[in-house]
Design an enzyme around this catalytic site. Structure first.
Site, PDB file in Angstrom:
ATOM      1  N   GLY A   1       3.288   8.710   9.923  1.00 18.65           N
ATOM      2  CA  GLY A   1       2.456   8.710  11.134  1.00 18.65           C
ATOM      3  C   GLY A   1       0.979   8.730  10.761  1.00 18.65           C
ATOM      4  O   GLY A   1       0.174   9.384  11.416  1.00 18.65           O
TER       5      GLY A   1
ATOM      6  N   THR B   1      -2.407   6.231   9.066  1.00 14.96           N
ATOM      7  CA  THR B   1      -3.314   5.188   9.568  1.00 14.96           C
ATOM      8  C   THR B   1      -2.554   4.108  10.334  1.00 14.96           C
ATOM      9  O   THR B   1      -2.906   3.763  11.457  1.00 14.96           O
ATOM     10  CB  THR B   1      -4.064   4.543   8.378  1.00 14.96           C
ATOM     11  OG1 THR B   1      -4.690   5.585   7.635  1.00 14.96           O
ATOM     12  CG2 THR B   1      -5.108   3.545   8.847  1.00 14.96           C
TER      13      THR B   1
ATOM     14  N   ALA C   1       8.623  10.632  11.241  1.00 15.12           N
ATOM     15  CA  ALA C   1       8.721  11.546  10.096  1.00 15.12           C
ATOM     16  C   ALA C   1       7.374  11.648   9.400  1.00 15.12           C
ATOM     17  O   ALA C   1       6.757  10.624   9.082  1.00 15.12           O
ATOM     18  CB  ALA C   1       9.774  11.041   9.111  1.00 15.12           C
TER      19      ALA C   1
ATOM     20  N   LYS D   1       3.951  -2.655   0.057  1.00 14.87           N
ATOM     21  CA  LYS D   1       3.891  -3.694  -0.986  1.00 14.87           C
ATOM     22  C   LYS D   1       4.205  -3.133  -2.367  1.00 14.87           C
ATOM     23  O   LYS D   1       4.800  -3.822  -3.204  1.00 14.87           O
ATOM     24  CB  LYS D   1       2.526  -4.361  -1.014  1.00 14.87           C
ATOM     25  CG  LYS D   1       1.353  -3.429  -1.276  1.00 14.87           C
ATOM     26  CD  LYS D   1       0.460  -3.365  -0.111  1.00 14.87           C
ATOM     27  CE  LYS D   1      -0.512  -2.210  -0.178  1.00 14.87           C
ATOM     28  NZ  LYS D   1      -1.340  -2.135   1.005  1.00 14.87           N
TER      29      LYS D   1
ATOM     30  N   GLY E   1     -16.159   4.363   3.950  1.00 16.01           N
ATOM     31  CA  GLY E   1     -14.728   4.457   4.224  1.00 16.01           C
ATOM     32  C   GLY E   1     -13.951   3.182   3.941  1.00 16.01           C
ATOM     33  O   GLY E   1     -12.774   3.082   4.253  1.00 16.01           O
TER      34      GLY E   1
ATOM     35  N   LYS F   1       0.806  -7.702  -4.229  1.00 17.77           N
ATOM     36  CA  LYS F   1       0.881  -8.737  -3.190  1.00 17.77           C
ATOM     37  C   LYS F   1       1.138 -10.106  -3.823  1.00 17.77           C
ATOM     38  O   LYS F   1       1.876 -10.936  -3.267  1.00 17.77           O
ATOM     39  CB  LYS F   1      -0.409  -8.728  -2.375  1.00 17.77           C
ATOM     40  CG  LYS F   1      -0.567  -7.432  -1.567  1.00 17.77           C
ATOM     41  CD  LYS F   1      -1.989  -7.243  -1.078  1.00 17.77           C
ATOM     42  CE  LYS F   1      -2.147  -5.956  -0.292  1.00 17.77           C
ATOM     43  NZ  LYS F   1      -3.540  -5.602  -0.019  1.00 17.77           N
TER      44      LYS F   1
ATOM     45  N   GLY G   1      -6.356  -1.962   7.820  1.00 18.39           N
ATOM     46  CA  GLY G   1      -6.783  -1.225   9.018  1.00 18.39           C
ATOM     47  C   GLY G   1      -5.571  -0.886   9.862  1.00 18.39           C
ATOM     48  O   GLY G   1      -4.580  -1.617   9.864  1.00 18.39           O
TER      49      GLY G   1
HETATM   50  N1  LIG Z   1      -3.790   1.316   5.753  1.00 18.35           N
HETATM   51  C1  LIG Z   1      -3.766  -0.008   5.709  1.00 18.35           C
HETATM   52  O1  LIG Z   1      -4.722  -0.686   6.088  1.00 18.35           O
HETATM   53  C2  LIG Z   1      -2.533  -0.721   5.214  1.00 18.35           C
HETATM   54  C3  LIG Z   1      -2.516  -2.130   5.216  1.00 18.35           C
HETATM   55  C4  LIG Z   1      -1.354  -2.801   4.794  1.00 18.35           C
HETATM   56  C5  LIG Z   1      -0.259  -2.061   4.355  1.00 18.35           C
HETATM   57  N2  LIG Z   1      -0.331  -0.695   4.343  1.00 18.35           N
HETATM   58  C6  LIG Z   1       0.842   0.045   3.868  1.00 18.35           C
HETATM   59  O2  LIG Z   1       1.371   0.812   4.937  1.00 18.35           O
HETATM   60  C7  LIG Z   1       1.922   2.025   4.422  1.00 18.35           C
HETATM   61  C8  LIG Z   1       1.288   3.226   5.143  1.00 18.35           C
HETATM   62  O3  LIG Z   1      -0.102   3.216   4.905  1.00 18.35           O
HETATM   63  P1  LIG Z   1      -1.080   4.234   5.686  1.00 18.35           P
HETATM   64  O4  LIG Z   1      -2.455   3.767   5.360  1.00 18.35           O
HETATM   65  O5  LIG Z   1      -0.677   4.376   7.091  1.00 18.35           O
HETATM   66  O6  LIG Z   1      -0.775   5.600   4.893  1.00 18.35           O
HETATM   67  P2  LIG Z   1      -1.211   7.093   5.302  1.00 18.35           P
HETATM   68  O7  LIG Z   1      -1.381   7.841   4.032  1.00 18.35           O
HETATM   69  O8  LIG Z   1      -2.331   7.080   6.286  1.00 18.35           O
HETATM   70  O9  LIG Z   1       0.085   7.654   6.055  1.00 18.35           O
HETATM   71  C9  LIG Z   1       1.264   8.005   5.401  1.00 18.35           C
HETATM   72  C10 LIG Z   1       2.141   8.797   6.356  1.00 18.35           C
HETATM   73  O10 LIG Z   1       3.411   9.000   5.740  1.00 18.35           O
HETATM   74  C11 LIG Z   1       3.714  10.387   5.772  1.00 18.35           C
HETATM   75  N3  LIG Z   1       4.450  10.696   4.542  1.00 18.35           N
HETATM   76  C12 LIG Z   1       4.088  10.364   3.288  1.00 18.35           C
HETATM   77  N4  LIG Z   1       4.993  10.837   2.410  1.00 18.35           N
HETATM   78  C13 LIG Z   1       5.927  11.481   3.141  1.00 18.35           C
HETATM   79  C14 LIG Z   1       7.106  12.190   2.813  1.00 18.35           C
HETATM   80  N5  LIG Z   1       7.493  12.344   1.545  1.00 18.35           N
HETATM   81  N6  LIG Z   1       7.840  12.718   3.813  1.00 18.35           N
HETATM   82  C15 LIG Z   1       7.450  12.599   5.102  1.00 18.35           C
HETATM   83  N7  LIG Z   1       6.338  11.922   5.467  1.00 18.35           N
HETATM   84  C16 LIG Z   1       5.592  11.381   4.502  1.00 18.35           C
HETATM   85  C17 LIG Z   1       2.391  11.111   5.841  1.00 18.35           C
HETATM   86  O11 LIG Z   1       2.561  12.402   6.419  1.00 18.35           O
HETATM   87  C18 LIG Z   1       1.597  10.171   6.729  1.00 18.35           C
HETATM   88  O12 LIG Z   1       1.869  10.433   8.079  1.00 18.35           O
HETATM   89  C19 LIG Z   1       1.697   1.983   2.915  1.00 18.35           C
HETATM   90  O13 LIG Z   1       2.842   1.445   2.286  1.00 18.35           O
HETATM   91  C20 LIG Z   1       0.524   1.031   2.777  1.00 18.35           C
HETATM   92  O14 LIG Z   1       0.493   0.382   1.522  1.00 18.35           O
HETATM   93  C21 LIG Z   1      -1.439  -0.015   4.772  1.00 18.35           C
HETATM   94  N1  LIG Z   2      -6.396  -1.150  -0.091  1.00 22.69           N
HETATM   95  C1  LIG Z   2      -5.990  -2.361   0.526  1.00 22.69           C
HETATM   96  C2  LIG Z   2      -5.365  -2.081   1.871  1.00 22.69           C
HETATM   97  C3  LIG Z   2      -4.482  -3.180   2.362  1.00 22.69           C
HETATM   98  O1  LIG Z   2      -3.365  -3.359   1.579  1.00 22.69           O
HETATM   99  C4  LIG Z   2      -7.210  -3.288   0.661  1.00 22.69           C
HETATM  100  O2  LIG Z   2      -8.331  -2.896   0.317  1.00 22.69           O
HETATM  101  O3  LIG Z   2      -7.046  -4.440   1.049  1.00 22.69           O
END
Ligand SMILES: NC(=O)c1ccc[n+]([C@@H]2O[C@H](COP(=O)([O-])OP(=O)(O)OC[C@H]3O[C@@H](n4cnc5c(N)ncnc54)[C@H](O)[C@@H]3O)[C@@H](O)[C@H]2O)c1
Ligand SMILES: N[C@@H](CCO)C(=O)O
Ligand code: NA
Length: 481
Positions: A35, A37, A67, A127, A209, A227, A343
């Site tokens: 839950g 970003t 979760a 990824k 950020g 990727k 994002g």
């Molecule tokens: N943030 C981006 O812009 C972005 C872009 C593309 C892909 N992604 C991918 O999406 C996924 C999530 O990214 P995000 O930025 O939302 O991450 P984040 O760190 O903001 O959120 C992770 C969430 O997972 C939960 N979590 C982590 N480990 C846990 C565990 N062991 N048990 C229960 N909960 C757990 C955390 O409490 C948190 O709510 C990643 O695989 C990331 O590579 C993110």
């Molecule tokens: N850290 C990655 C997030 C997206 O996968 C980026 O800068 O593009």
């Protein structure tokens, strides 16, 4: 269909014809793992747009839980507190469709496998896990009639996985060039615009950020390499994992490299490059074939490195933290996909596209195959790949130096395309332009025609040994120059 679906007791009678609000009798239970970003934005869309999603998916998508590590952690997006749980395992056990947005290898891998083994389909943006162990996950999905979809894993919101898997499945992709990491594109673009050094721009990106507190995976190219492995697997219908990707990040790109590139009408981008490479038959042996009658044997090269591009190339125009993927296919020609690569909301858009598409196929009882590998192509190392190079040198500004350096290129069969000279930061001077003060230094920049990495490495090693060469300041690969 592997997934179970529930029917609500207050179900309306079925109606003939299109039902704009979806078939409200049908409910798909959706579990969200993570839950943060992206996960919080996915939950927001599932709750706020429930009616429209039901109409498009053909069933109500009921968010049964989220979760997280800590149910009481402060959050930017306000969601019903009762949805949060720390028991991911139980949540997975209750769902028809699991959205994995925890990130990392474990426990994400265990939860995805558990879901697939129950026949529940999975949508993920992970990824790192897909690049490391995608084959295991794809096999498990196919074995249990479940789907595993991952549009968000590459280039965030940009539709790129589905275009490769579906729209281009009747074509032959020969090359994929991608700006698939927003952080590094932001840094290189800021260096290009301001003339600042890498470390200063990185600090500013962290303050704003854009870059993580620990930017290693981004600036060392590892995020882009994951990727690249995913893109190469899909584009070439073979299996490529992170370990197969040659990876070099942007930490050594200097302000001088950027300035020299600008002078030459070039831009420096961190590119993920995946391409088919024709293979020479082994000495005296017949060329092996990949199964198609008469098809020459070919291999796949997958790499990530800072790359010089002409400023007129469409990828050179990708600014800030944006991503873009440029695809060359035999029949389609060149295609470019551009947009937000990261994002919360943009990435959630890609997740939701997968969720609705997956739900539709589950309801139709025809989950698609997840794995697309139909052959095993050899991975080729840099020795089988040729690219142009830009080499920067600091030399003594003395007569004959240029000729000695050029001779080393010639000895190794590396052909020079252009050479630029700058004297102690002054305007370029031509050879023999009058008397020079003693001890002055010159900076030389060569751009070569295509050469193998081995020939280039041998050239650079010998140039370093010349007494008139003070240092080799940079070696960068170039595409399309
Ligand atoms: N943030 C981006 O812009 C972005 C872009 C593309 C892909 N992604 C991918 O999406 C996924 C999530 O990214 P995000 O930025 O939302 O991450 P984040 O760190 O903001 O959120 C992770 C969430 O997972 C939960 N979590 C982590 N480990 C846990 C565990 N062991 N048990 C229960 N909960 C757990 C955390 O409490 C948190 O709510 C990643 O695989 C990331 O590579 C993110
Ligand atoms: N850290 C990655 C997030 C997206 O996968 C980026 O800068 O593009
Ligand atoms: Na995408």
């Amino acid at each position: 269909m592997g997934a179970t679906m529930t029917e609500t007791s207050e179900a309306p009678q079925p109606q003939a014809g299109p039902q704009p609000e979806g078939d409200a009798r049908r409910v798909l239970k959706v579990a969200l793992l993570g839950g943060g970003t992206v996960g919080s934005q996915v939950a927001r869309i599932l709750l706020d747009d429930a009616e429209a999603l039901a109409a498009r998916a053909g069933a109500r998508l009921e968010l049964v839980g989220i979760a997280v590590r800590n149910v009481d952690a402060p959050r930017d997006v306000e969601l019903p507190h009762g949805l949060y749980t720390t028991d991911a395992e139980a949540l997975v056990g209750s769902a028809d469709l699991v959205i994995e947005l925890m990130g990392g290898l474990e426990p994400a891998r265990t939860h995805i496998l558990a879901a697939l083994r129950r026949g529940a389909s999975v949508v993920t943006g992970n990824k790192a896990l897909l690049a490391q162990d995608g084959a295991t996950l794809f096999d498990e999905a196919d074995a249990h009639g479940a789907e595993l979809n991952f549009e968000a894993a590459v280039a965030g919101a940009i539709p790129i996985i589905r275009p490769i898997r579906e729209s281009l499945s009747g074509d032959r992709i020969t090359r994929v060039l991608g700006i698939v990491n927003g952080t590094t594109n932001f840094i290189l673009d800021a260096m290009d615009t301001t003339g600042a050094q890498f470390a200063d721009v990185l600090a500013e990106a962290q303050r704003l950020g854009y870059a993580e507190a620990d930017p290693t995976a981004d600036v060392e190219g590892l995020d882009a390499a994951a990727k690249a492995a995913i893109l190469a697997s899909l584009a070439f219908h073979t299996r490529v994992s992170l370990d197969d990707v040659r990876c070099e990040g942007i930490t050594n790109v200097s302000a001088a490299d950027i300035a020299a590139a600008q002078d030459a009408g070039l831009a420096i981008k961190l590119l993920a490059i995946a391409e088919l490479v024709p293979l020479e038959p082994a000495d005296g042996a017949e060329a092996a074939h990949d199964g198609a009658a008469g098809a020459p044997r070919e291999g796949v090269s997958v790499r990530v490195h800072p790359t010089l591009l002409p400023r007129t190339h469409p990828l050179a125009a990708v600014r800030g933290a944006y991503n873009a993927v440029f695809i060359e296919a035999e029949n389609a020609g060149s295609l470019m996909f551009y947009g937000a690569g990261a994002g919360g909301a943009p990435t959630a858009s890609a997740i939701m596209g997968d969720v609705v598409t997956t739900a539709r196929r589950l309801l139709a009882g025809s989950p698609g195959r997840t794995g697309t590998a139909t052959r095993t192509l050899p991975l080729v190392g840099p020795e089988a790949v040729t690219t142009s190079y830009s080499i920067g040198l600091e030399v003594a500004d003395e007569p004959g130096v240029l000729a000695r350096v050029a001779a080393v290129f010639a000895e190794h069969g590396v052909s020079i395309e252009t050479m630029r000279q700058r004297i102690d930061g002054a305007e370029p001077a031509s050879e023999g332009a009058g008397a020079r003060p003693q001890g002055r230094r010159a900076e030389l920049r060569f751009v070569t025609h295509r050469a193998s990495e081995a020939a280039l490495a041998a050239t650079v090693a010998d140039i370093k040994n010349l007494d008139v060469v003070e240092s080799v300041t940079s070696v960068l690969r170039a595409e399309g120059v």
